[in-house]
Design a protein around this motif. Structure first.
Motif, PDB file in Angstrom:
ATOM      1  N   MET A   1      28.817  33.362  54.212  1.00 24.59           N
ATOM      2  CA  MET A   1      29.683  32.564  53.102  1.00 24.59           C
ATOM      3  C   MET A   1      30.666  33.552  52.709  1.00 24.59           C
ATOM      4  O   MET A   1      30.141  34.718  52.321  1.00 24.59           O
ATOM      5  N   GLY A   2      31.747  33.391  52.337  1.00 26.18           N
ATOM      6  CA  GLY A   2      32.880  34.446  51.574  1.00 26.18           C
ATOM      7  C   GLY A   2      32.723  34.573  50.164  1.00 26.18           C
ATOM      8  O   GLY A   2      31.800  33.950  49.458  1.00 26.18           O
ATOM      9  N   LYS A   3      33.368  35.344  49.727  1.00 27.08           N
ATOM     10  CA  LYS A   3      33.355  35.809  48.291  1.00 27.08           C
ATOM     11  C   LYS A   3      33.793  34.867  47.633  1.00 27.08           C
ATOM     12  O   LYS A   3      34.945  34.318  48.141  1.00 27.08           O
ATOM     13  N   SER A   4      33.380  34.614  46.164  1.00 24.50           N
ATOM     14  CA  SER A   4      34.078  33.668  45.310  1.00 24.50           C
ATOM     15  C   SER A   4      35.607  34.336  45.060  1.00 24.50           C
ATOM     16  O   SER A   4      35.757  35.621  45.128  1.00 24.50           O
ATOM     17  N   ILE A   5      36.447  33.267  44.424  1.00 26.82           N
ATOM     18  CA  ILE A   5      37.665  33.957  44.047  1.00 26.82           C
ATOM     19  C   ILE A   5      37.649  34.815  42.848  1.00 26.82           C
ATOM     20  O   ILE A   5      38.076  35.934  43.020  1.00 26.82           O
ATOM     21  N   ALA A   6      37.024  34.333  41.932  1.00 28.86           N
ATOM     22  CA  ALA A   6      36.637  35.475  40.794  1.00 28.86           C
ATOM     23  C   ALA A   6      36.237  36.759  41.195  1.00 28.86           C
ATOM     24  O   ALA A   6      36.514  37.816  40.741  1.00 28.86           O
ATOM     25  N   SER A   7      35.247  36.999  42.205  1.00 27.99           N
ATOM     26  CA  SER A   7      34.832  38.201  42.574  1.00 27.99           C
ATOM     27  C   SER A   7      35.768  39.010  43.087  1.00 27.99           C
ATOM     28  O   SER A   7      35.657  40.085  43.512  1.00 27.99           O
ATOM     29  N   ARG A   8      36.796  38.478  43.794  1.00 24.44           N
ATOM     30  CA  ARG A   8      37.953  39.248  44.584  1.00 24.44           C
ATOM     31  C   ARG A   8      38.697  39.777  43.553  1.00 24.44           C
ATOM     32  O   ARG A   8      39.517  40.903  43.879  1.00 24.44           O
ATOM     33  N   PHE A   9      38.563  39.628  42.331  1.00 20.99           N
ATOM     34  CA  PHE A   9      39.449  40.198  41.169  1.00 20.99           C
ATOM     35  C   PHE A   9      38.527  41.547  40.567  1.00 20.99           C
ATOM     36  O   PHE A   9      38.946  41.777  39.646  1.00 20.99           O
ATOM     37  N   ASP A  10      37.232  41.396  40.865  1.00 19.77           N
ATOM     38  CA  ASP A  10      36.398  42.637  40.420  1.00 19.77           C
ATOM     39  C   ASP A  10      37.236  44.021  40.419  1.00 19.77           C
ATOM     40  O   ASP A  10      37.928  44.359  41.333  1.00 19.77           O
ATOM     41  N   ASN A  11      37.017  44.438  39.287  1.00 12.82           N
ATOM     42  CA  ASN A  11      37.930  45.870  39.322  1.00 12.82           C
ATOM     43  C   ASN A  11      39.237  45.987  39.295  1.00 12.82           C
ATOM     44  O   ASN A  11      40.071  46.870  39.343  1.00 12.82           O
ATOM     45  N   ILE A  12      39.928  44.737  38.822  1.00 11.88           N
ATOM     46  CA  ILE A  12      41.575  44.586  38.775  1.00 11.88           C
ATOM     47  C   ILE A  12      41.592  44.025  37.399  1.00 11.88           C
ATOM     48  O   ILE A  12      41.109  42.989  37.172  1.00 11.88           O
ATOM     49  N   ASP A  13      42.435  44.847  36.746  1.00  8.12           N
ATOM     50  CA  ASP A  13      42.795  44.345  35.387  1.00  8.12           C
ATOM     51  C   ASP A  13      44.079  43.285  35.345  1.00  8.12           C
ATOM     52  O   ASP A  13      45.335  43.883  35.712  1.00  8.12           O
ATOM     53  N   ILE A  14      43.775  41.957  35.710  1.00  8.54           N
ATOM     54  CA  ILE A  14      45.059  41.242  35.790  1.00  8.54           C
ATOM     55  C   ILE A  14      45.942  40.990  34.593  1.00  8.54           C
ATOM     56  O   ILE A  14      47.147  41.049  34.872  1.00  8.54           O
ATOM     57  N   GLU A  15      45.431  41.376  33.407  1.00  3.50           N
ATOM     58  CA  GLU A  15      46.246  41.191  32.035  1.00  3.50           C
ATOM     59  C   GLU A  15      47.410  42.142  32.341  1.00  3.50           C
ATOM     60  O   GLU A  15      48.547  42.194  31.814  1.00  3.50           O
ATOM     61  N   LYS A  16      46.903  43.447  32.950  1.00  6.65           N
ATOM     62  CA  LYS A  16      48.040  44.726  32.929  1.00  6.65           C
ATOM     63  C   LYS A  16      48.627  44.809  34.169  1.00  6.65           C
ATOM     64  O   LYS A  16      49.627  45.263  34.293  1.00  6.65           O
ATOM     65  N   SER A  17      48.118  43.873  35.260  1.00  8.94           N
ATOM     66  CA  SER A  17      48.946  43.696  36.702  1.00  8.94           C
ATOM     67  C   SER A  17      50.060  43.131  36.192  1.00  8.94           C
ATOM     68  O   SER A  17      50.473  42.457  35.215  1.00  8.94           O
TER      69      SER A  17
END
Length: 117
Positions: A1-17
């Motif tokens: 089973m693949g990673k969840s969508i949320a976990s793909r953003f682990d250690n990425i600061d989306i608000e600053k991206s």
């Protein structure tokens, strides 16, 4: 089973991206991004003196789009903007919503992938 969508953003600061480009092809949408990586990300490098983040290029790829709404904001015609700040970002199941300086993006897609280059 693949990673969840949320976990793909682990250690990425989306608000600053930031968003760099929006590319539409058939039933696919690609968002070119400059991700702001956090220190725990495997690709993290210490930012330079004048940088607030470890910037890393990447893509958000959406395929099998069943609903797409793009509301582009008017931009200043004198200056060319290369990065667009993100104000709101949400992925819930197959639904994606983002508000940023470029405009608002709302969609539903069968596949959502997060790719770092």
């Amino acid at each position: 089973m693949g990673k969840s969508i949320a976990s793909r953003f682990d250690n990425i600061d989306i608000e600053k991206s930031t968003l760099r480009a929006v590319i539409i092809n058939d039933d696919e949408l690609t968002l070119e991004m400059d991700f702001c990586l956090e220190p725990a990300h495997p690709d993290y490098e210490a930012p330079g003196e004048d940088e607030e983040c470890c910037w890393h290029p990447g893509l958000l790829k959406f395929a099998g789009i069943s609903k797409l709404q793009l509301d582009r904001r008017e931009t200043d015609k004198d200056g060319i903007q290369r990065r667009f700040a993100i104000q709101k970002f949400n992925i819930e199941g197959t639904k994606f919503d983002m508000e940023c300086e470029w405009g608002d993006i709302h969609l539903a897609a069968r596949s959502i992938r997060v790719l770092t280059e």
